[in-house]
Design a protein around this motif. Structure first.
Motif, PDB file in Angstrom:
ATOM      1  N   GLY A  40     -15.793 -57.389  11.998  1.00  0.00           N
ATOM      2  CA  GLY A  40     -15.203 -57.874  10.762  1.00  0.00           C
ATOM      3  C   GLY A  40     -15.595 -57.023   9.577  1.00  0.00           C
ATOM      4  N   LEU A  41     -14.768 -57.049   8.547  1.00  0.00           N
ATOM      5  CA  LEU A  41     -15.030 -56.361   7.287  1.00  0.00           C
ATOM      6  C   LEU A  41     -15.405 -57.407   6.255  1.00  0.00           C
ATOM      7  CD1 LEU A  41     -14.929 -53.756   5.544  1.00  0.00           C
ATOM      8  CD2 LEU A  41     -12.522 -54.293   5.107  1.00  0.00           C
ATOM      9  N   VAL A  42     -16.637 -57.347   5.753  1.00  0.00           N
ATOM     10  CA  VAL A  42     -17.143 -58.387   4.862  1.00  0.00           C
ATOM     11  C   VAL A  42     -17.923 -57.764   3.710  1.00  0.00           C
ATOM     12  CG1 VAL A  42     -17.271 -60.084   6.731  1.00  0.00           C
ATOM     13  CG2 VAL A  42     -19.268 -58.649   6.218  1.00  0.00           C
ATOM     14  N   LEU A  43     -18.215 -58.580   2.712  1.00  0.00           N
ATOM     15  CA  LEU A  43     -19.044 -58.139   1.585  1.00  0.00           C
ATOM     16  C   LEU A  43     -20.466 -57.892   2.058  1.00  0.00           C
ATOM     17  CD1 LEU A  43     -19.337 -57.718  -1.518  1.00  0.00           C
ATOM     18  CD2 LEU A  43     -19.953 -60.143  -1.647  1.00  0.00           C
ATOM     19  N   GLY A  44     -21.014 -56.726   1.689  1.00  0.00           N
ATOM     20  CA  GLY A  44     -22.364 -56.382   2.072  1.00  0.00           C
ATOM     21  C   GLY A  44     -23.186 -55.890   0.896  1.00  0.00           C
ATOM     22  N   GLY A  45     -24.433 -55.565   1.186  1.00  0.00           N
ATOM     23  CA  GLY A  45     -25.387 -55.169   0.154  1.00  0.00           C
ATOM     24  C   GLY A  45     -26.263 -56.357  -0.203  1.00  0.00           C
ATOM     25  N   SER A  46     -27.565 -56.152  -0.186  1.00  0.00           N
ATOM     26  CA  SER A  46     -28.492 -57.247  -0.464  1.00  0.00           C
ATOM     27  C   SER A  46     -28.215 -57.893  -1.815  1.00  0.00           C
ATOM     28  CB  SER A  46     -29.932 -56.728  -0.432  1.00  0.00           C
ATOM     29  OG  SER A  46     -30.842 -57.749  -0.773  1.00  0.00           O
ATOM     30  N   GLY A  47     -27.988 -57.062  -2.846  1.00  0.00           N
ATOM     31  CA  GLY A  47     -27.737 -57.600  -4.175  1.00  0.00           C
ATOM     32  C   GLY A  47     -26.456 -58.402  -4.240  1.00  0.00           C
ATOM     33  N   ALA A  48     -25.386 -57.874  -3.650  1.00  0.00           N
ATOM     34  CA  ALA A  48     -24.098 -58.555  -3.688  1.00  0.00           C
ATOM     35  C   ALA A  48     -24.151 -59.875  -2.942  1.00  0.00           C
ATOM     36  CB  ALA A  48     -23.012 -57.660  -3.106  1.00  0.00           C
ATOM     37  N   ILE A  49     -24.799 -59.902  -1.774  1.00  0.00           N
ATOM     38  CA  ILE A  49     -24.887 -61.136  -0.995  1.00  0.00           C
ATOM     39  C   ILE A  49     -25.728 -62.169  -1.727  1.00  0.00           C
ATOM     40  CG2 ILE A  49     -25.720 -62.136   1.167  1.00  0.00           C
ATOM     41  CD1 ILE A  49     -25.011 -59.472   2.520  1.00  0.00           C
ATOM     42  N   THR A  50     -26.823 -61.736  -2.360  1.00  0.00           N
ATOM     43  CA  THR A  50     -27.642 -62.662  -3.145  1.00  0.00           C
ATOM     44  C   THR A  50     -26.837 -63.240  -4.305  1.00  0.00           C
ATOM     45  OG1 THR A  50     -29.699 -61.516  -2.575  1.00  0.00           O
ATOM     46  CG2 THR A  50     -29.725 -62.862  -4.568  1.00  0.00           C
ATOM     47  N   ALA A  51     -26.097 -62.397  -5.014  1.00  0.00           N
ATOM     48  CA  ALA A  51     -25.295 -62.869  -6.149  1.00  0.00           C
ATOM     49  C   ALA A  51     -24.226 -63.860  -5.690  1.00  0.00           C
ATOM     50  CB  ALA A  51     -24.644 -61.678  -6.856  1.00  0.00           C
ATOM     51  N   TYR A  52     -23.540 -63.547  -4.610  1.00  0.00           N
ATOM     52  CA  TYR A  52     -22.494 -64.422  -4.078  1.00  0.00           C
ATOM     53  C   TYR A  52     -23.086 -65.776  -3.686  1.00  0.00           C
ATOM     54  CZ  TYR A  52     -18.068 -65.388  -1.635  1.00  0.00           C
ATOM     55  OH  TYR A  52     -16.863 -65.912  -1.229  1.00  0.00           O
ATOM     56  N   GLY A  53     -24.236 -65.748  -3.006  1.00  0.00           N
ATOM     57  CA  GLY A  53     -24.891 -66.989  -2.600  1.00  0.00           C
ATOM     58  C   GLY A  53     -25.358 -67.821  -3.776  1.00  0.00           C
ATOM     59  N   ALA A  54     -25.868 -67.160  -4.815  1.00  0.00           N
ATOM     60  CA  ALA A  54     -26.330 -67.880  -5.997  1.00  0.00           C
ATOM     61  C   ALA A  54     -25.173 -68.567  -6.713  1.00  0.00           C
ATOM     62  CB  ALA A  54     -27.046 -66.922  -6.947  1.00  0.00           C
ATOM     63  N   ALA A  55     -24.039 -67.863  -6.816  1.00  0.00           N
ATOM     64  CA  ALA A  55     -22.863 -68.478  -7.445  1.00  0.00           C
ATOM     65  C   ALA A  55     -22.387 -69.679  -6.638  1.00  0.00           C
ATOM     66  CB  ALA A  55     -21.747 -67.444  -7.577  1.00  0.00           C
ATOM     67  N   ARG A  56     -22.432 -69.570  -5.314  1.00  0.00           N
ATOM     68  CA  ARG A  56     -22.030 -70.693  -4.468  1.00  0.00           C
ATOM     69  C   ARG A  56     -22.967 -71.882  -4.645  1.00  0.00           C
ATOM     70  NH1 ARG A  56     -18.550 -72.359  -0.937  1.00  0.00           N
ATOM     71  NH2 ARG A  56     -19.129 -73.482   0.960  1.00  0.00           N
ATOM     72  N   LEU A  57     -24.205 -71.604  -4.968  1.00  0.00           N
ATOM     73  CA  LEU A  57     -25.180 -72.672  -5.224  1.00  0.00           C
ATOM     74  C   LEU A  57     -25.080 -73.227  -6.639  1.00  0.00           C
ATOM     75  CD1 LEU A  57     -28.217 -71.036  -3.401  1.00  0.00           C
ATOM     76  CD2 LEU A  57     -27.085 -73.174  -2.729  1.00  0.00           C
ATOM     77  N   GLY A  58     -24.141 -72.726  -7.422  1.00  0.00           N
ATOM     78  CA  GLY A  58     -23.882 -73.297  -8.736  1.00  0.00           C
ATOM     79  C   GLY A  58     -24.472 -72.559  -9.912  1.00  0.00           C
ATOM     80  N   LEU A  59     -25.101 -71.405  -9.688  1.00  0.00           N
ATOM     81  CA  LEU A  59     -25.662 -70.641 -10.800  1.00  0.00           C
ATOM     82  C   LEU A  59     -24.579 -69.810 -11.482  1.00  0.00           C
ATOM     83  CD1 LEU A  59     -29.062 -69.220  -9.506  1.00  0.00           C
ATOM     84  CD2 LEU A  59     -28.601 -71.405 -10.650  1.00  0.00           C
ATOM     85  N   ARG A  60     -24.649 -69.732 -12.792  1.00  0.00           N
ATOM     86  CA  ARG A  60     -23.795 -68.797 -13.542  1.00  0.00           C
ATOM     87  C   ARG A  60     -24.363 -67.398 -13.288  1.00  0.00           C
ATOM     88  NH1 ARG A  60     -24.861 -70.702 -19.380  1.00  0.00           N
ATOM     89  NH2 ARG A  60     -26.925 -70.783 -18.417  1.00  0.00           N
ATOM     90  N   THR A  61     -23.621 -66.595 -12.543  1.00  0.00           N
ATOM     91  CA  THR A  61     -24.175 -65.362 -11.991  1.00  0.00           C
ATOM     92  C   THR A  61     -23.369 -64.146 -12.416  1.00  0.00           C
ATOM     93  OG1 THR A  61     -24.924 -66.610 -10.053  1.00  0.00           O
ATOM     94  CG2 THR A  61     -24.871 -64.208  -9.852  1.00  0.00           C
ATOM     95  N   ALA A  62     -24.079 -63.095 -12.818  1.00  0.00           N
ATOM     96  CA  ALA A  62     -23.475 -61.796 -13.105  1.00  0.00           C
ATOM     97  C   ALA A  62     -24.096 -60.761 -12.183  1.00  0.00           C
ATOM     98  CB  ALA A  62     -23.689 -61.402 -14.561  1.00  0.00           C
ATOM     99  N   PHE A  63     -23.323 -59.727 -11.885  1.00  0.00           N
ATOM    100  CA  PHE A  63     -23.805 -58.663 -11.013  1.00  0.00           C
ATOM    101  C   PHE A  63     -23.529 -57.315 -11.656  1.00  0.00           C
ATOM    102  CE2 PHE A  63     -23.022 -55.459  -7.730  1.00  0.00           C
ATOM    103  CZ  PHE A  63     -24.204 -55.524  -7.024  1.00  0.00           C
ATOM    104  N   VAL A  64     -24.534 -56.440 -11.634  1.00  0.00           N
ATOM    105  CA  VAL A  64     -24.363 -55.056 -12.074  1.00  0.00           C
ATOM    106  C   VAL A  64     -24.704 -54.142 -10.912  1.00  0.00           C
ATOM    107  CG1 VAL A  64     -25.162 -53.233 -13.609  1.00  0.00           C
ATOM    108  CG2 VAL A  64     -24.868 -55.544 -14.497  1.00  0.00           C
TER     109      VAL A  64
END
Length: 332
Positions: A40-64
């Motif tokens: 499968g082709l999915v979103l990767g990168g430790s930072g990106a996965i952490t940001a995605y998970g945090a947003a799913r948990l309800g945090l207002r999240t930005a990624f650089v």
């Protein structure tokens, strides 16, 4: 009015992951074609996965982060946006392609092959000062894959803390095996998020093999420290050594849960047994859970329980983000 616009600002790596499940331990060359159960082709990168998970948990999240001006970069930014992550400050590099990773999964183990692309071009100067000042917490991932960011990280964390933000770091693995450069960073890192092998390697690198003696024997070379999970006495020494530098080490232990060392005392949380479909990104989901819980004001052990639950639940499906839980799923 609160100064913060974002609960969490993640600075780090983002790339597409090609996940190959059931990969052979030794792929055959010579133009041999081998069939695997799934890919499968999915979103990767430790930072990106952490940001995605945090947003799913309800945090207002930005990624650089930094991506190339190519289809892979567009895929990454679209995936983060679809998960509710603000990517307006991401850098699109017209000269170098987006990083790409192939993950070969065999049960709960995996081999990771990464073409770094523009990953090593991300620097502390890519983080807008105004954004830094509007975040309650700043998290950085993949320290050793991003040398420009690493070189300026102590200053970046210093600015964040001066603006009232807390900080965290997941170094991830060091492909070079040196584990160098963290002595100035750890004192301005509020929370350090290694796994067992990384905790031992970082502590050995910072303290040196003589200071890292365990049970009367030298702690060994940094390369040896990073080879596998630490034993009980070694891990106890490592977390104490890291804590003495002014950071809170919270160590990810997979099926064994998590271990932290705060206020002179160890804190342990077990994991619930689970059937693992894919462990890719489990540590990053752990990061997201811990930060979401701490930013909500939960005590450390309760936050660690949420983090372990998030990491465990994320293994229910292939890829780092497909099975990341909501806050309700993680706390009920």
């Amino acid at each position: 009015m609160s100064r913060t616009t974002f609960d969490l600002l993640v600075v780090g790596d983002a790339n597409p992951d090609v996940i190959v499940s059931g990969a052979p331990r030794h792929p055959e060359f010579g133009q041999r074609e081998q069939l695997v159960p799934a890919a499968g082709l999915v979103l990767g990168g430790s930072g990106a996965i952490t940001a995605y998970g945090a947003a799913r948990l309800g945090l207002r999240t930005a990624f650089v982060g930094r991506v190339g001006d190519d289809p892979a970069g567009a895929f990454v930014l679209d995936a983060l946006r679809s998960g509710g992550v603000d990517v307006s400050a991401c850098v699109v590099d017209p000269d170098v392609p987006t990083a790409m990773t192939v993950v070969l999964v065999d049960g709960d183990d995996r081999a990771i092959l990464t073409a770094s692309g523009c990953l090593d071009r991300l620097g502390a100067g890519d983080v807008p000062r105004g954004l830094l000042e509007r975040a309650a917490h700043v998290h950085v991932s993949s320290y050793f894959l991003q040398p420009r960011l690493a070189a300026g990280l102590a200053g970046l964390f210093g600015l964040a803390r001066a603006a009232g933000a807390s900080t965290s770091l997941d170094t991830n693995d060091d492909p070079a095996g040196r584990w160098a450069g963290l002595a100035e960073v750890l004192p301005v890192t509020d929370v350090l998020l290694p796994n067992e092998a990384e905790a031992l390697a970082i502590a050995t690198a910072v303290a040196g093999p003589v200071a890292g003696a365990v049970g009367g024997a030298a702690g060994g070379a940094v390369e040896s420290a990073a080879e596998g999970a630490a034993g009980g006495a070694e891990l106890d020494w490592a977390v104490r050594e890291l804590a003495s530098l002014g950071t809170l080490p919270v160590v990810k232990r997979g099926a064994l849960g998590a271990l932290a060392f705060a206020d002179g005392e160890p804190a342990e949380v077990p994991a619930t047994p689970a059937t693992v479909v894919d462990a890719v990104g489990a540590g990053d989901s752990f990061n997201a859970g811990l930060l979401a819980a701490l930013l909500r004001g939960l005590p450390l052990k309760q936050a660690m329980t949420v983090a372990v639950t998030c990491g465990t639940l994320s293994t229910r499906a292939a890829g780092g983000t497909a099975a990341q839980p909501t806050w309700e799923e993680a706390t009920t």
